[in-house]
Write a protein that holds these residues in place. Sequence first.
Motif, PDB file in Angstrom:
ATOM      1  N   ARG A 108       0.467  40.907 -23.977  1.00  0.00           N
ATOM      2  CA  ARG A 108       0.507  41.963 -25.069  1.00  0.00           C
ATOM      3  C   ARG A 108       1.907  42.683 -25.244  1.00  0.00           C
ATOM      4  O   ARG A 108       1.698  43.806 -25.328  1.00  0.00           O
ATOM      5  CB  ARG A 108      -0.628  42.846 -25.002  1.00  0.00           C
ATOM      6  N   ILE A 109       2.961  42.013 -25.440  1.00  0.00           N
ATOM      7  CA  ILE A 109       4.122  42.486 -25.452  1.00  0.00           C
ATOM      8  C   ILE A 109       4.480  42.787 -26.863  1.00  0.00           C
ATOM      9  O   ILE A 109       4.281  41.497 -27.514  1.00  0.00           O
ATOM     10  CB  ILE A 109       5.482  41.780 -24.676  1.00  0.00           C
ATOM     11  N   PRO A 110       4.890  43.750 -27.510  1.00  0.00           N
ATOM     12  CA  PRO A 110       4.433  43.669 -28.989  1.00  0.00           C
ATOM     13  C   PRO A 110       5.739  43.255 -29.914  1.00  0.00           C
ATOM     14  O   PRO A 110       5.307  42.495 -30.824  1.00  0.00           O
ATOM     15  CB  PRO A 110       4.647  45.309 -29.386  1.00  0.00           C
ATOM     16  N   THR A 111       6.846  43.000 -29.341  1.00  0.00           N
ATOM     17  CA  THR A 111       7.963  42.762 -30.179  1.00  0.00           C
ATOM     18  C   THR A 111       8.796  41.566 -29.308  1.00  0.00           C
ATOM     19  O   THR A 111       8.684  41.659 -27.983  1.00  0.00           O
ATOM     20  CB  THR A 111       8.785  43.524 -30.684  1.00  0.00           C
ATOM     21  N   ILE A 112       9.479  40.879 -30.031  1.00  0.00           N
ATOM     22  CA  ILE A 112      10.581  40.043 -29.241  1.00  0.00           C
ATOM     23  C   ILE A 112      11.559  40.723 -28.427  1.00  0.00           C
ATOM     24  O   ILE A 112      12.003  40.355 -27.453  1.00  0.00           O
ATOM     25  CB  ILE A 112      11.103  39.031 -30.126  1.00  0.00           C
ATOM     26  N   LYS A 113      11.952  42.116 -29.083  1.00  0.00           N
ATOM     27  CA  LYS A 113      12.928  42.900 -28.623  1.00  0.00           C
ATOM     28  C   LYS A 113      12.483  43.544 -27.141  1.00  0.00           C
ATOM     29  O   LYS A 113      13.236  43.499 -26.231  1.00  0.00           O
ATOM     30  CB  LYS A 113      13.215  43.959 -29.269  1.00  0.00           C
ATOM     31  N   ASP A 114      11.324  43.743 -27.069  1.00  0.00           N
ATOM     32  CA  ASP A 114      10.607  44.163 -25.780  1.00  0.00           C
ATOM     33  C   ASP A 114      10.581  43.087 -24.958  1.00  0.00           C
ATOM     34  O   ASP A 114      10.699  43.346 -23.641  1.00  0.00           O
ATOM     35  CB  ASP A 114       9.028  44.639 -26.174  1.00  0.00           C
ATOM     36  N   LEU A 115      10.268  41.717 -25.459  1.00  0.00           N
ATOM     37  CA  LEU A 115      10.059  40.767 -24.273  1.00  0.00           C
ATOM     38  C   LEU A 115      11.363  40.418 -23.667  1.00  0.00           C
ATOM     39  O   LEU A 115      11.558  40.124 -22.359  1.00  0.00           O
ATOM     40  CB  LEU A 115       9.843  39.488 -25.172  1.00  0.00           C
ATOM     41  N   ILE A 116      12.781  40.482 -24.454  1.00  0.00           N
ATOM     42  CA  ILE A 116      13.894  40.474 -23.924  1.00  0.00           C
ATOM     43  C   ILE A 116      14.404  41.412 -22.821  1.00  0.00           C
ATOM     44  O   ILE A 116      14.996  41.236 -21.845  1.00  0.00           O
ATOM     45  CB  ILE A 116      15.009  40.356 -25.261  1.00  0.00           C
ATOM     46  N   ARG A 117      13.784  42.486 -23.273  1.00  0.00           N
ATOM     47  CA  ARG A 117      14.084  43.906 -22.523  1.00  0.00           C
ATOM     48  C   ARG A 117      13.461  43.551 -21.049  1.00  0.00           C
ATOM     49  O   ARG A 117      14.035  43.969 -19.946  1.00  0.00           O
ATOM     50  CB  ARG A 117      13.752  45.227 -22.972  1.00  0.00           C
ATOM     51  N   TYR A 153     -11.714  39.823 -30.211  1.00  0.00           N
ATOM     52  CA  TYR A 153     -10.925  39.397 -29.055  1.00  0.00           C
ATOM     53  C   TYR A 153      -9.597  39.141 -29.247  1.00  0.00           C
ATOM     54  O   TYR A 153      -8.548  39.619 -28.592  1.00  0.00           O
ATOM     55  CB  TYR A 153     -11.553  38.050 -28.509  1.00  0.00           C
ATOM     56  N   LEU A 154      -9.325  38.501 -30.427  1.00  0.00           N
ATOM     57  CA  LEU A 154      -7.995  37.960 -30.997  1.00  0.00           C
ATOM     58  C   LEU A 154      -7.437  39.295 -31.260  1.00  0.00           C
ATOM     59  O   LEU A 154      -6.144  39.388 -30.822  1.00  0.00           O
ATOM     60  CB  LEU A 154      -8.164  37.139 -32.259  1.00  0.00           C
ATOM     61  N   LYS A 155      -7.956  40.510 -31.700  1.00  0.00           N
ATOM     62  CA  LYS A 155      -6.951  41.604 -32.157  1.00  0.00           C
ATOM     63  C   LYS A 155      -6.842  42.431 -31.029  1.00  0.00           C
ATOM     64  O   LYS A 155      -5.665  43.062 -30.700  1.00  0.00           O
ATOM     65  CB  LYS A 155      -7.752  42.306 -33.139  1.00  0.00           C
ATOM     66  N   GLU A 156      -7.827  42.455 -30.145  1.00  0.00           N
ATOM     67  CA  GLU A 156      -7.397  43.411 -28.917  1.00  0.00           C
ATOM     68  C   GLU A 156      -6.832  42.759 -27.842  1.00  0.00           C
ATOM     69  O   GLU A 156      -6.199  43.571 -27.067  1.00  0.00           O
ATOM     70  CB  GLU A 156      -9.081  43.732 -28.344  1.00  0.00           C
ATOM     71  N   TYR A 157      -6.855  41.553 -27.530  1.00  0.00           N
ATOM     72  CA  TYR A 157      -6.288  40.771 -26.175  1.00  0.00           C
ATOM     73  C   TYR A 157      -4.913  39.747 -26.741  1.00  0.00           C
ATOM     74  O   TYR A 157      -4.375  39.649 -25.869  1.00  0.00           O
ATOM     75  CB  TYR A 157      -7.333  40.050 -25.457  1.00  0.00           C
ATOM     76  N   PHE A 158      -4.995  39.383 -28.057  1.00  0.00           N
ATOM     77  CA  PHE A 158      -4.127  38.410 -28.233  1.00  0.00           C
ATOM     78  C   PHE A 158      -3.259  38.606 -29.380  1.00  0.00           C
ATOM     79  O   PHE A 158      -2.683  37.739 -30.198  1.00  0.00           O
ATOM     80  CB  PHE A 158      -4.939  37.013 -28.423  1.00  0.00           C
ATOM     81  N   GLN A 159      -3.141  39.772 -29.813  1.00  0.00           N
ATOM     82  CA  GLN A 159      -2.038  40.229 -30.643  1.00  0.00           C
ATOM     83  C   GLN A 159      -2.215  39.611 -32.274  1.00  0.00           C
ATOM     84  O   GLN A 159      -1.234  39.696 -32.938  1.00  0.00           O
ATOM     85  CB  GLN A 159      -0.516  39.655 -30.092  1.00  0.00           C
ATOM     86  N   VAL A 160      -3.241  39.178 -32.712  1.00  0.00           N
ATOM     87  CA  VAL A 160      -3.461  39.095 -34.019  1.00  0.00           C
ATOM     88  C   VAL A 160      -3.318  40.271 -34.935  1.00  0.00           C
ATOM     89  O   VAL A 160      -2.641  39.886 -36.135  1.00  0.00           O
ATOM     90  CB  VAL A 160      -4.774  38.521 -34.127  1.00  0.00           C
ATOM     91  N   GLY A 161      -3.623  41.394 -34.507  1.00  0.00           N
ATOM     92  CA  GLY A 161      -3.227  42.578 -35.463  1.00  0.00           C
ATOM     93  C   GLY A 161      -1.746  43.014 -35.295  1.00  0.00           C
ATOM     94  O   GLY A 161      -1.224  44.045 -35.941  1.00  0.00           O
ATOM     95  N   ASN A 162      -0.836  42.144 -34.772  1.00  0.00           N
ATOM     96  CA  ASN A 162       0.632  42.501 -34.715  1.00  0.00           C
ATOM     97  C   ASN A 162       1.604  41.387 -35.271  1.00  0.00           C
ATOM     98  O   ASN A 162       2.290  40.789 -34.395  1.00  0.00           O
ATOM     99  CB  ASN A 162       0.699  42.876 -33.114  1.00  0.00           C
ATOM    100  N   ILE A 163       1.100  41.166 -36.241  1.00  0.00           N
ATOM    101  CA  ILE A 163       2.091  40.199 -37.078  1.00  0.00           C
ATOM    102  C   ILE A 163       3.303  40.708 -37.381  1.00  0.00           C
ATOM    103  O   ILE A 163       3.349  41.763 -38.256  1.00  0.00           O
ATOM    104  CB  ILE A 163       1.377  39.633 -38.518  1.00  0.00           C
ATOM    105  N   ARG A 164       4.499  40.301 -36.820  1.00  0.00           N
ATOM    106  CA  ARG A 164       5.778  40.646 -36.884  1.00  0.00           C
ATOM    107  C   ARG A 164       6.735  39.805 -38.035  1.00  0.00           C
ATOM    108  O   ARG A 164       7.682  40.541 -38.227  1.00  0.00           O
ATOM    109  CB  ARG A 164       6.550  40.729 -35.631  1.00  0.00           C
ATOM    110  N   HIS A 165       6.513  38.711 -38.524  1.00  0.00           N
ATOM    111  CA  HIS A 165       7.169  38.193 -39.239  1.00  0.00           C
ATOM    112  C   HIS A 165       6.670  38.108 -40.630  1.00  0.00           C
ATOM    113  O   HIS A 165       5.618  38.561 -40.871  1.00  0.00           O
ATOM    114  CB  HIS A 165       7.338  36.651 -38.725  1.00  0.00           C
TER     115      HIS A 165
END
Length: 456
Positions: free
Chosen positions: A68-77, A408-420
């Motif tokens: 549940r890392i929100p962004t690619i920037k946070d992943l790189i960090r 489940y998808l929204k709470e655990y698998f980032q479906v509510g976090n579309i970044r593109h």
Amino acid sequence: MYSIRQEELFSLQELLEMSPKDTYALVFETLDITPFLKVVSKKSLNGKPTELNYAAMLVSLFVRIMERIPTIKDLIRRLTRSVEFSTQCGFTGSDRIPSEASYSRMIQKLQGSSVFQETHNSLIHQAFQEGFIDATVVAMDATHIEARDRQPKKQSTDNADELPTELPKKKRGRKSKAERDQWLQEQLELEANRPLFEKKVEEQLPYSFAELSEHIPLAPEWGVKKNSEGKNVFWYGFKGHLLVDCKSQYILTALLSSGNVNDAKLAIPLLKSLSEHHPNLKVDYVLADAGYDLVPIYQQSQDLGARALIDYNRRNEQPIEGKDKYFRPVCKEGHSYRYDSFNPKYETLKYTSPKECATCPFSDGECQKVHKVKVESDVRKYTVPARGSDRYYELYKKRTAVERVNAYLKEYFQVGNIRHRGKLATVDFQLSCLVYTACKLTVDLVKLRRSGKTAA
């Protein structure tokens, strides 16, 4: 009545709460990243040598969803600051951590391929071979997904002087025959030139899933839905459409569309995708809410060899004389006939006289004891099993499975976090659905192993 929930040997939450080392090892035993690696890797040995660890980059993309890392920037960090995390993703000491641009280029390569669909289909096929899916009862529904795009501004009134002060007056009275014929011709041309998903749903029936998927609008748009209080809620973004196995809660098909697309417009693509990609799954019932109550969806379900059980949408229709709200015949006293059986040979529903007939003062033999109704007379009103029957409710309440999967998808698998944006948003959506399916299959395989060891 109390509902006792059986304790599971192994749950999805337990997998996500395990140590990362164990979780990643279990999930990537199930999820093969080789097809993804073929898509993003360099195709020729000539030119500049590859400096990036594409395998580790792909693993980190999947891990980002699980962690549940929100962004690619946070992943790189996190990859930069945690040597343990980067090692678990597959990066070695000699590998440099990729930049955001490197991840962006890799995601663009993934967007242009069918690797997500093919990998998801292979996982569903494996789950079916293991006996985890029977798909006799499936349900479909849509969920709203907010976009990160800037919302369009309202029309500015700064240049009000440039707007016309008076609108052209319409000609009053009835149109002449020539004017009406011209108007009808213009409406036909306008309807013919509309995009496929702005036309009526029955226009989709002749097309294959591949042809339909090319026309699905993917630009973020304003959408509206009713909440539990019956009030309209607006959002700007997308809609995720799912077709789910009610028993196992596997996602059989998942599609993304613009937020303004009606839920029912994606029903036929979902069902066509199921029949084309999973012909070995024999569906008996298709469940959906009142938003899908359209004749073409019943017809497509019948082509699939299934019966559609969809909540009836009255659309301001007047009650039918001699029928109750479930379209069952009514006797002189106003009691509804009881659903008895369905005759598959003649496609008829059989209704028998109400139980109140035993003490009815009008029991003079004039009331008809048995009513038979052909399903084809109105597929929306006469379902199999019949509306209002205990069997109908028993099946229809299984529709909540698709709502649980959406949660489940929204709470655990980032479906509510579309970044593109645009078509790239499909990568985020497909990535989340694929990781969910891989985790679900992993959990079922671990449960099978544990139960085997216990039995031994």
